[in-house]
Design a protein around this motif. Structure first.
Motif, PDB file in Angstrom:
ATOM      1  N   UNK A 180       0.846  -1.195   0.000  1.00  0.00           N
ATOM      2  CA  UNK A 180       0.000   0.000   0.000  1.00  0.00           C
ATOM      3  C   UNK A 180       0.878   1.240   0.000  1.00  0.00           C
ATOM      4  N   UNK A 181       2.039   1.163   0.610  1.00  0.00           N
ATOM      5  CA  UNK A 181       3.026   2.235   0.490  1.00  0.00           C
ATOM      6  C   UNK A 181       4.374   1.750   1.003  1.00  0.00           C
ATOM      7  N   UNK A 182       5.385   2.598   0.796  1.00  0.00           N
ATOM      8  CA  UNK A 182       6.727   2.286   1.259  1.00  0.00           C
ATOM      9  C   UNK A 182       7.089   3.223   2.402  1.00  0.00           C
ATOM     10  N   UNK A 183       7.725   2.670   3.408  1.00  0.00           N
ATOM     11  CA  UNK A 183       8.136   3.454   4.572  1.00  0.00           C
ATOM     12  C   UNK A 183       9.575   3.089   4.927  1.00  0.00           C
ATOM     13  N   UNK A 184      10.202   3.926   5.731  1.00  0.00           N
ATOM     14  CA  UNK A 184      11.542   3.588   6.193  1.00  0.00           C
ATOM     15  C   UNK A 184      11.699   3.944   7.657  1.00  0.00           C
ATOM     16  N   UNK A 185      12.488   3.137   8.338  1.00  0.00           N
ATOM     17  CA  UNK A 185      12.819   3.357   9.747  1.00  0.00           C
ATOM     18  C   UNK A 185      14.301   3.670   9.822  1.00  0.00           C
ATOM     19  N   UNK A 186      14.623   4.824  10.353  1.00  0.00           N
ATOM     20  CA  UNK A 186      16.025   5.185  10.543  1.00  0.00           C
ATOM     21  C   UNK A 186      16.306   5.111  12.033  1.00  0.00           C
ATOM     22  N   UNK A 187      17.293   4.284  12.368  1.00  0.00           N
ATOM     23  CA  UNK A 187      17.652   4.070  13.766  1.00  0.00           C
ATOM     24  C   UNK A 187      19.114   4.443  13.934  1.00  0.00           C
ATOM     25  N   UNK A 188      19.482   4.798  15.128  1.00  0.00           N
ATOM     26  CA  UNK A 188      20.894   5.074  15.398  1.00  0.00           C
ATOM     27  C   UNK A 188      21.271   4.417  16.719  1.00  0.00           C
ATOM     28  N   UNK A 189      22.410   3.736  16.680  1.00  0.00           N
ATOM     29  CA  UNK A 189      22.910   3.115  17.905  1.00  0.00           C
ATOM     30  C   UNK A 189      24.287   3.679  18.243  1.00  0.00           C
ATOM     31  N   UNK A 190      24.415   4.145  19.482  1.00  0.00           N
ATOM     32  CA  UNK A 190      25.715   4.563  20.006  1.00  0.00           C
ATOM     33  C   UNK A 190      26.258   3.399  20.814  1.00  0.00           C
ATOM     34  N   UNK A 191      27.105   3.698  21.793  1.00  0.00           N
ATOM     35  CA  UNK A 191      27.670   2.613  22.588  1.00  0.00           C
ATOM     36  C   UNK A 191      26.588   1.784  23.247  1.00  0.00           C
ATOM     37  N   UNK A 192      25.709   2.417  24.014  1.00  0.00           N
ATOM     38  CA  UNK A 192      24.721   1.656  24.761  1.00  0.00           C
ATOM     39  C   UNK A 192      23.328   2.244  24.646  1.00  0.00           C
ATOM     40  N   UNK A 194      20.041   3.363  21.862  1.00  0.00           N
ATOM     41  CA  UNK A 194      19.463   3.269  20.534  1.00  0.00           C
ATOM     42  C   UNK A 194      18.335   4.280  20.441  1.00  0.00           C
ATOM     43  N   UNK A 195      18.308   5.023  19.359  1.00  0.00           N
ATOM     44  CA  UNK A 195      17.238   6.007  19.166  1.00  0.00           C
ATOM     45  C   UNK A 195      16.621   5.772  17.785  1.00  0.00           C
ATOM     46  N   UNK A 196      15.355   6.155  17.656  1.00  0.00           N
ATOM     47  CA  UNK A 196      14.634   5.962  16.398  1.00  0.00           C
ATOM     48  C   UNK A 196      14.048   7.278  15.925  1.00  0.00           C
ATOM     49  N   UNK A 197      14.176   7.536  14.649  1.00  0.00           N
ATOM     50  CA  UNK A 197      13.452   8.655  14.053  1.00  0.00           C
ATOM     51  C   UNK A 197      12.022   8.191  13.787  1.00  0.00           C
ATOM     52  N   UNK A 198      11.102   9.151  13.588  1.00  0.00           N
ATOM     53  CA  UNK A 198       9.747   8.719  13.237  1.00  0.00           C
ATOM     54  C   UNK A 198       9.772   7.967  11.906  1.00  0.00           C
ATOM     55  N   UNK A 292      21.930  12.387  20.143  1.00  0.00           N
ATOM     56  CA  UNK A 292      20.995  13.499  20.345  1.00  0.00           C
ATOM     57  C   UNK A 292      19.571  13.055  20.096  1.00  0.00           C
ATOM     58  N   UNK A 293      18.649  13.813  20.615  1.00  0.00           N
ATOM     59  CA  UNK A 293      17.230  13.473  20.457  1.00  0.00           C
ATOM     60  C   UNK A 293      16.829  13.440  18.995  1.00  0.00           C
ATOM     61  N   UNK A 294      15.932  12.524  18.674  1.00  0.00           N
ATOM     62  CA  UNK A 294      15.531  12.282  17.291  1.00  0.00           C
ATOM     63  C   UNK A 294      14.113  12.777  17.008  1.00  0.00           C
TER      64      UNK A 294
END
Ligand code: AMP
Length: 363
Positions: A180-192, A194-198, A292-294
């Protein structure tokens, strides 16, 4: 000062270098092209990706080496890793380079994806057509991007036509997904951490990303699923840095298409639209700095400028427009720049899309 080495000096490398600068972090980039986009904003070493002299110059004095494209010869990355830390990991890089290894990783990690089969010869292609059912999409395992190196086979005759290509091997067949559509999840992991963008909503044209909108208006359960799948990849590859996972939304949930072990075109809106951009967070992650905050400041949209750029004056007149030009010569299907509309004004988005389309279609 801290020095980060980046393999590749395209627009992603350029935006990484621009994001690093305010933190007092310098970037040195390696690229075979004579005038890649990062020239002018950072030091660029001109050499082939597998040139050991170039790789040595890239790594000399660097705290860490990262990459802005996944089609880096794995031997080159391994050579660098003998001298300086490389992030993300070589395991992530090699899985992302090969569509077969990538699909096998998805399967092993319990991440749903389209049914697939390796195609090493014509017999395997015929077998895949039977096993998967037509239509199927035939893709090169290596070096394909932006829909290049792919074709859709809808009829048995088309399967026979592709038999000679299949005999050359190095292919994968996938069942065509009715998404129905295409989406993407961008995640970032530092040492300990993990943060996710919307989650981002992506529209393609001719296999190339055209428009991204964030945050995607989508069932929160699907956002949770996308985060879960991204986390499995981060864990499996002992990951450090930004990872982008492209997914198809179907009536029965999300299916993973591919992942990129790097910053991603569908995250360009984060430069103006998120508290910390994907580029700044990638640099922070690979340097071992706190992430930093996402969270997004506002709803945003990004329009790619492909093939030929519209007049900058007209784009910059649009409310909320932020123009990014990569300094590349026009060429059909080439990403030359993007414009982010932040905060999003729906009328400005329609205008930006029609300007980008008109320029691209201009003979
Ligand atoms: P890729 O290079 O694999 O990202 O493919 C480029 C584009 O082709 C995707 O963004 C989709 O729009 C489309 N595509 C790729 N694989 C499939 C599939 N199995 N079924 C349907 N569409 C696909």
């Amino acid at each position: 000062v801290t020095l980060v080495g980046i393999i590749g000096a395209g627009q992603l490398g350029r935006m990484l270098a621009l994001a690093a600068a305010p933190m007092g972090i310098r970037c040195r980039l390696l690229d075979p092209a004579p005038q890649p986009p990062a020239v002018g904003v950072a030091e660029v070493v001109t050499a082939a990706f597998d040139d050991t002299d170039g790789l040595q110059r890239l790594a000399a004095g660097a705290k860490v080496v990262t990459f802005e494209l996944e089609h880096v010869p794995i031997e080159a990355a391994r050579y660098v890793s003998g001298r300086v830390r490389v992030a993300p990991s070589l395991e992530a890089l090699s899985a992302a380079q090969d569509r077969l290894l990538e699909k096998e990783a998805f399967t092993r990690l319990g991440i749903p994806c389209a049914a697939y089969a390796a195609v090493d010869d014509a017999a395997a292609l015929r077998g895949a057509a039977v096993k998967l059912g037509l239509p199927i999409r035939l893709k090169t395992r290596f070096a394909g991007y932006d829909g290049r190196g792919q074709r859709e086979l809808r009829t048995p005759a088309q399967v026979e036509d592709a038999a000679s290509i299949a005999d050359a091997g190095g292919l994968i067949a996938e069942r065509v997904v009715g998404f129905t559509r295409e989406v993407s999840m961008i995640a970032v992991r530092g040492g300990d951490e993990t943060m996710f963008y919307p989650l981002v909503d992506n529209t393609h044209r001719d296999g190339i990303l055209r428009v991204s909108r964030a945050p995607a208006e989508i069932d929160p359960a699907l956002v949770d699923a996308a985060r879960d799948y991204a986390t499995r990849l981060l864990d499996a590859f002992a990951y450090r840095g930004v990872l982008a996972l492209e997914l198809f939304e179907t009536t029965s949930g999300l299916l993973a298409n591919e992942f990129a072990p790097r910053v991603h075109n569908s995250g360009h809106w984060t430069i103006e639209g998120a508290v910390t951009s994907q580029f700044a967070n990638h640099i922070r992650a690979v340097c071992g700095l706190p992430l930093g905050r996402t969270d997004p400041y506002a709803a945003c949209a990004m329009v790619n400028l492909i093939g030929r750029e519209p007049d900058p004056q007209s784009l910059l007149r649009l409310p909320g427009a932020h123009l990014h030009r990569y300094g590349k010569a026009p060429r059909p299907a080439r990403k030359l720049g993007h414009v982010t509309l932040c905060p999003l004004d729906p009328h400005a988005l329609r205008q930006a899309v029609s300007m980008a389309d008109a320029a691209a279609d201009d003979p």
